[in-house]
Scaffold this motif. Sequence first.
Motif, PDB file in Angstrom:
ATOM      1  N   GLN A 115      46.128  38.222  37.350  1.00 44.55           N
ATOM      2  CA  GLN A 115      47.412  38.802  37.741  1.00 44.55           C
ATOM      3  C   GLN A 115      47.328  40.298  38.037  1.00 44.55           C
ATOM      4  N   PRO A 116      46.505  41.083  37.305  1.00 44.90           N
ATOM      5  CA  PRO A 116      46.395  42.509  37.653  1.00 44.90           C
ATOM      6  C   PRO A 116      45.964  42.748  39.099  1.00 44.90           C
ATOM      7  N   LEU A 117      45.084  41.896  39.633  1.00 45.80           N
ATOM      8  CA  LEU A 117      44.667  42.052  41.027  1.00 45.80           C
ATOM      9  C   LEU A 117      45.837  41.775  41.967  1.00 45.80           C
ATOM     10  N   ILE A 118      46.558  40.674  41.718  1.00 46.98           N
ATOM     11  CA  ILE A 118      47.689  40.343  42.579  1.00 46.98           C
ATOM     12  C   ILE A 118      48.764  41.425  42.483  1.00 46.98           C
ATOM     13  N   THR A 119      48.996  41.941  41.277  1.00 45.81           N
ATOM     14  CA  THR A 119      49.991  43.007  41.091  1.00 45.81           C
ATOM     15  C   THR A 119      49.582  44.272  41.837  1.00 45.81           C
ATOM     16  N   LYS A 120      48.303  44.616  41.771  1.00 43.78           N
ATOM     17  CA  LYS A 120      47.814  45.814  42.461  1.00 43.78           C
ATOM     18  C   LYS A 120      47.984  45.692  43.967  1.00 43.78           C
ATOM     19  N   ILE A 121      47.636  44.531  44.528  1.00 46.12           N
ATOM     20  CA  ILE A 121      47.759  44.330  45.971  1.00 46.12           C
ATOM     21  C   ILE A 121      49.232  44.308  46.375  1.00 46.12           C
ATOM     22  N   THR A 122      50.078  43.690  45.559  1.00 43.88           N
ATOM     23  CA  THR A 122      51.510  43.632  45.859  1.00 43.88           C
ATOM     24  C   THR A 122      52.112  45.032  45.904  1.00 43.88           C
ATOM     25  N   LYS A 123      51.785  45.878  44.925  1.00 42.80           N
ATOM     26  CA  LYS A 123      52.314  47.246  44.905  1.00 42.80           C
ATOM     27  C   LYS A 123      51.841  48.045  46.116  1.00 42.80           C
ATOM     28  N   ALA A 124      50.582  47.844  46.499  1.00 44.23           N
ATOM     29  CA  ALA A 124      50.059  48.578  47.655  1.00 44.23           C
ATOM     30  C   ALA A 124      50.766  48.167  48.949  1.00 44.23           C
ATOM     31  N   ILE A 146      43.126  47.318  51.437  1.00 42.38           N
ATOM     32  CA  ILE A 146      43.432  46.094  50.695  1.00 42.38           C
ATOM     33  C   ILE A 146      42.192  45.227  50.505  1.00 42.38           C
ATOM     34  N   PHE A 147      41.463  44.973  51.593  1.00 48.83           N
ATOM     35  CA  PHE A 147      40.310  44.075  51.489  1.00 48.83           C
ATOM     36  C   PHE A 147      39.169  44.706  50.697  1.00 48.83           C
ATOM     37  N   ASN A 148      39.087  46.032  50.666  1.00 50.59           N
ATOM     38  CA  ASN A 148      38.075  46.670  49.827  1.00 50.59           C
ATOM     39  C   ASN A 148      38.377  46.459  48.348  1.00 50.59           C
ATOM     40  N   SER A 149      39.668  46.511  47.987  1.00 53.79           N
ATOM     41  CA  SER A 149      40.049  46.269  46.587  1.00 53.79           C
ATOM     42  C   SER A 149      39.766  44.828  46.190  1.00 53.79           C
ATOM     43  N   ILE A 150      40.087  43.897  47.080  1.00 55.50           N
ATOM     44  CA  ILE A 150      39.836  42.486  46.786  1.00 55.50           C
ATOM     45  C   ILE A 150      38.335  42.215  46.733  1.00 55.50           C
ATOM     46  N   ALA A 151      37.588  42.857  47.639  1.00 58.29           N
ATOM     47  CA  ALA A 151      36.138  42.639  47.687  1.00 58.29           C
ATOM     48  C   ALA A 151      35.459  43.063  46.384  1.00 58.29           C
ATOM     49  N   TYR A 152      35.987  44.094  45.726  1.00 55.79           N
ATOM     50  CA  TYR A 152      35.409  44.538  44.453  1.00 55.79           C
ATOM     51  C   TYR A 152      35.505  43.430  43.405  1.00 55.79           C
ATOM     52  N   TRP A 153      36.635  42.730  43.381  1.00 52.28           N
ATOM     53  CA  TRP A 153      36.804  41.622  42.436  1.00 52.28           C
ATOM     54  C   TRP A 153      35.940  40.433  42.840  1.00 52.28           C
ATOM     55  N   ILE A 154      35.863  40.166  44.132  1.00 55.90           N
ATOM     56  CA  ILE A 154      35.044  39.038  44.590  1.00 55.90           C
ATOM     57  C   ILE A 154      33.577  39.271  44.259  1.00 55.90           C
ATOM     58  N   ARG A 155      33.142  40.514  44.377  1.00 60.19           N
ATOM     59  CA  ARG A 155      31.736  40.822  44.082  1.00 60.19           C
ATOM     60  C   ARG A 155      31.405  40.599  42.605  1.00 60.19           C
ATOM     61  N   GLY A 156      32.396  40.787  41.715  1.00 60.80           N
ATOM     62  CA  GLY A 156      32.111  40.719  40.288  1.00 60.80           C
ATOM     63  C   GLY A 156      32.545  39.446  39.607  1.00 60.80           C
ATOM     64  N   SER A 157      33.223  38.547  40.313  1.00 62.89           N
ATOM     65  CA  SER A 157      33.685  37.323  39.667  1.00 62.89           C
ATOM     66  C   SER A 157      33.977  36.268  40.720  1.00 62.89           C
ATOM     67  N   ILE A 158      34.272  35.064  40.255  1.00 56.60           N
ATOM     68  CA  ILE A 158      34.673  33.980  41.151  1.00 56.60           C
ATOM     69  C   ILE A 158      36.191  33.879  41.095  1.00 56.60           C
ATOM     70  N   ILE A 159      36.854  34.318  42.144  1.00 58.28           N
ATOM     71  CA  ILE A 159      38.316  34.275  42.168  1.00 58.28           C
ATOM     72  C   ILE A 159      38.757  32.847  42.466  1.00 58.28           C
ATOM     73  N   PRO A 160      39.629  32.272  41.645  1.00 55.44           N
ATOM     74  CA  PRO A 160      40.053  30.882  41.865  1.00 55.44           C
ATOM     75  C   PRO A 160      40.852  30.719  43.154  1.00 55.44           C
ATOM     76  N   LYS A 161      40.930  29.481  43.624  1.00 57.66           N
ATOM     77  CA  LYS A 161      41.556  29.204  44.911  1.00 57.66           C
ATOM     78  C   LYS A 161      43.034  29.565  44.927  1.00 57.66           C
ATOM     79  N   TYR A 162      43.733  29.312  43.822  1.00 55.22           N
ATOM     80  CA  TYR A 162      45.166  29.615  43.816  1.00 55.22           C
ATOM     81  C   TYR A 162      45.413  31.121  43.943  1.00 55.22           C
TER      82      TYR A 162
END
Length: 529
Positions: A115-124, A146-162
């Motif tokens: 949720q912190p990732l979704i909240t961060k992208i939503t605020k931006a 936006i995609f750079n912020s998401i890419a940081y999470w993708i690089r460090g974990s497996i983001i679920p489909k939902y």
Amino acid sequence: MDGLSECFEEAKTNQHFSGISLGNTAITHLLYADDLLVFSKANIDEAACLKDILARFAASSGLTISPAKSSILFSKNCHLCEDICNLLNIQQTLRPIRYLGLPIFSKKLTQLDYQPLITKITKALEGRKAKLLSFGGRIQFLRYTIFNSIAYWIRGSIIPKYCLKSLNKLCSRFLFGRDIAVRKLRLIAWKDTCVPKTNGGLGLPSLDSLSYSFSCSMIWRFLNNNGLLFNCWRDLYNSLWSPNPKHTSPYWKQLCIIAHQLKHCLQLRIHPNCNFSLIWDPWCFEKSLVELADPHANCNWLDDFNREIISLIISNGNWDVPVSWPQNIKDMIASIPIWNVDTGCLWNNSVKVSNKLFSNEFFKQHSVVSWHRFVWHKHSSIRFSSFGWLAVKNGLKTADNLFKREIMMNNSCIFCQDSRESHSHLFFECDFSFRIMILLIPQSQTLLFRPNLLQTFEFVEEISDSNEMLYFYCLMINSTIYYIWRARNDMIFGNFIQCQTTVSRKIKKAIAAKLEKWKNGSNLLHLLC
């Protein structure tokens, strides 16, 4: 920090502190920035050793641990949690800890942890400045922020489909409607938007392609490097192509799946210090020894080398294959050269790799569109080319597109009132837009029929004497699309009427400003007269 590391190493050497075992490697701690991760067995002796190390470090450096900012994760079978927490004066946590901005936990992460990732992208995307951006500005904001912020999470974990689905919905609403809280009409599918420009998209990376590219990068590094992480993986799993153990991490499983998919792209090159798996990696003419072994013959010779690496059968820079191996296998190995280089893996015969190569492999099933070079040329402007892309993709909200979706409005062309408004009519079959094109490109008077948009691009390619002139005309056509669309909206929604001369002057002024930034732009100014 070096002194602190030496204290941990000394304790491990004296068997007072064990750390966590990963194959043949034991890790006691990890240091990055001002964060310290410590791994140990959950018993009183090792907790006391850790307390003593931290006390010695504090006495020497003056730096102490902040209990309020520290936490402990225990395994589910630990019965000494309370005693260890009291000894170290650090509280246990039942939620994931955050390390470098990413959640870490011993159990599977839940939807709440992302949720912190979704909240961060939503605020931006809800920010006041973001809402004021033009269509081209929103493209750039998504690409570089936006995609750079998401890419940081993708690089460090497996983001679920939902979670990926939610992020895609937010980005799509922002790009095509500005307001992410409101669902608006969108004429181009998001999956067709997030593809390379050569394949008809905007060049925005899809989240799936980002995950694929980072996995390819990790596979490449695993095959070529000897870092701590990669050595641990080799100890635990042996090879990307070997059968996975029962308890395998989801991340490693994902890497193995992708490694099998891009096996045809990898060429493993043998050198004396390479650590490829002897029987599982595809180093023998792009096949593994397991694949080459005769399934109907006795393959006991493979069992003894299940976890061995290739250097075992190399001696003094030459092959030293066991005598007991099948003759056809020995002959095949003897014909493989041994290189005096450190790069053991090539990508389609290339030593260098990039995310662009990985992305091209991901999108290889998508066909290349011929018109991309007219919209996204060398001197393209995102402000104009984005509207050229919308026009080519039939993505503008013209009367015919709205009528198909049962949105009623006057479907006559606002300029000529004679024909039904559509993309092909506006660009450039309409009298109004065609006269603008004649004012900008006098050679278009020779056309026997009114051209549509793609025919217009092909026409300027025929009359161009050089690439620079073609770029100039493509820029002019894309800017013409932009200003005609603005003139159309001004007439419909603002009751502000402009003639062809006024629109053409605006276009010429915009093109002249762009030519000032071209290296030889002054040589093309005569085309604006």
